[in-house]
Design a protein around this motif. Structure first.
Motif, PDB file in Angstrom:
ATOM      1  N   TYR A   3       0.810  -1.253  -0.030  1.00  0.00           N
ATOM      2  CA  TYR A   3      -0.231   0.049  -0.037  1.00  0.00           C
ATOM      3  C   TYR A   3       0.890   1.497  -0.113  1.00  0.00           C
ATOM      4  CZ  TYR A   3      -3.459   3.180   1.754  1.00  0.00           C
ATOM      5  OH  TYR A   3      -4.367   4.341   1.996  1.00  0.00           O
ATOM      6  N   VAL A   4       0.718   2.174  -0.944  1.00  0.00           N
ATOM      7  CA  VAL A   4       1.395   3.314  -1.139  1.00  0.00           C
ATOM      8  C   VAL A   4       0.688   4.368  -0.109  1.00  0.00           C
ATOM      9  CG1 VAL A   4       2.436   5.268  -2.421  1.00  0.00           C
ATOM     10  CG2 VAL A   4       1.992   2.763  -3.357  1.00  0.00           C
ATOM     11  N   ASP A   5       1.700   4.591   0.880  1.00  0.00           N
ATOM     12  CA  ASP A   5       1.180   5.630   2.097  1.00  0.00           C
ATOM     13  C   ASP A   5       1.817   7.078   1.845  1.00  0.00           C
ATOM     14  OD1 ASP A   5       0.130   6.409   4.491  1.00  0.00           O
ATOM     15  OD2 ASP A   5       2.161   6.618   5.173  1.00  0.00           O
ATOM     16  N   ARG A   6       2.837   7.545   1.120  1.00  0.00           N
ATOM     17  CA  ARG A   6       3.384   8.505   0.634  1.00  0.00           C
ATOM     18  C   ARG A   6       4.233   8.389  -0.534  1.00  0.00           C
ATOM     19  NH1 ARG A   6       5.999  11.689   5.341  1.00  0.00           N
ATOM     20  NH2 ARG A   6       7.922  10.508   4.942  1.00  0.00           N
ATOM     21  N   VAL A   7       4.398   9.549  -1.377  1.00  0.00           N
ATOM     22  CA  VAL A   7       4.946   9.634  -2.440  1.00  0.00           C
ATOM     23  C   VAL A   7       5.863  10.960  -2.617  1.00  0.00           C
ATOM     24  CG1 VAL A   7       5.175   9.718  -5.277  1.00  0.00           C
ATOM     25  CG2 VAL A   7       3.249   8.478  -4.025  1.00  0.00           C
ATOM     26  N   THR A   8       7.129  10.723  -2.456  1.00  0.00           N
ATOM     27  CA  THR A   8       8.123  12.007  -2.487  1.00  0.00           C
ATOM     28  C   THR A   8       8.119  12.560  -3.763  1.00  0.00           C
ATOM     29  OG1 THR A   8       9.349  10.826  -0.693  1.00  0.00           O
ATOM     30  CG2 THR A   8      10.525  12.622  -1.820  1.00  0.00           C
ATOM     31  N   ALA A   9       7.954  13.691  -3.873  1.00  0.00           N
ATOM     32  CA  ALA A   9       8.106  14.577  -5.178  1.00  0.00           C
ATOM     33  C   ALA A   9       9.462  14.581  -5.998  1.00  0.00           C
ATOM     34  CB  ALA A   9       7.781  16.022  -4.890  1.00  0.00           C
TER      35      ALA A   9
END
Length: 172
Positions: free
Chosen positions: A107-113
């Motif tokens: 599960y993707v909780d956060r994506v870094t720009a």
């Protein structure tokens, strides 16, 4: 070198630690222990602490955002040796209330720009099911697969967004 950050979204020192590691060019895996009970248990087992942040560098445990200790342990270590997608992940089975019911995945909780995860088109809530045609059963397996890929290599990620299968491609 394996670097792991155990954090929570409401912890300002966790955000500082993650920013510090990114600025140093250190690839790391971040676990949100408020959502991932197995990661929380692992953190307590390794550190003896329930507070965050806890950072592990190989077999060394750092409790809190101890910048001098981090600098000492990272000194002389070649940075960016292991590729990273630049995402925070959780085993899909640990996410309560997920709209997509899957028995496996990350599960993707956060994506870094600006990192590969963003270039892949990943967003919060996506579920990664395979990488380079290798099935992903959990977050540890995803991290293991990515760590074996050479920097600069192409990566294809299959993921689910709101019950719709998708695919993204980029270079690490």
């Amino acid at each position: 070198m394996k670097v792991t950050l155990y954090s929570t979204p409401t912890c300002p020192y966790c955000h500082q630690a993650a920013r510090f590691l990114r600025e140093k060019g250190v690839d790391f895996v971040e676990y949100d222990v408020s959502l991932d009970k197995s990661a929380a248990n692992e953190m307590v087992r390794k550190s003896g602490q329930m507070g965050v942040p806890v950072i592990t560098i190989d077999d060394q445990v750092i409790i809190g955002f101890d910048q001098p200790r981090l600098n000492q342990l990272l000194k002389g270590v070649k940075q960016n040796g292991t590729p990273s997608l630049g995402i925070r992940i959780i085993d899909v089975t640990k996410v309560a209330g997920s709209e997509d019911v899957h028995s496996h995945g990350a599960y993707v909780d956060r994506v870094t720009a600006g990192r590969p995860g963003e270039r892949l088109g990943l967003r919060h809530g996506d579920i990664i099911t395979s990488i380079n045609h290798h099935a992903v059963r959990n977050s540890d397996e995803l991290a293991k697969i990515v760590s074996t890929l050479p920097r600069g290599s192409s990566v294809t990620v299959d993921f689910i967004r709101k019950s719709n299968p998708r695919r993204g491609e980029t270079c690490l």
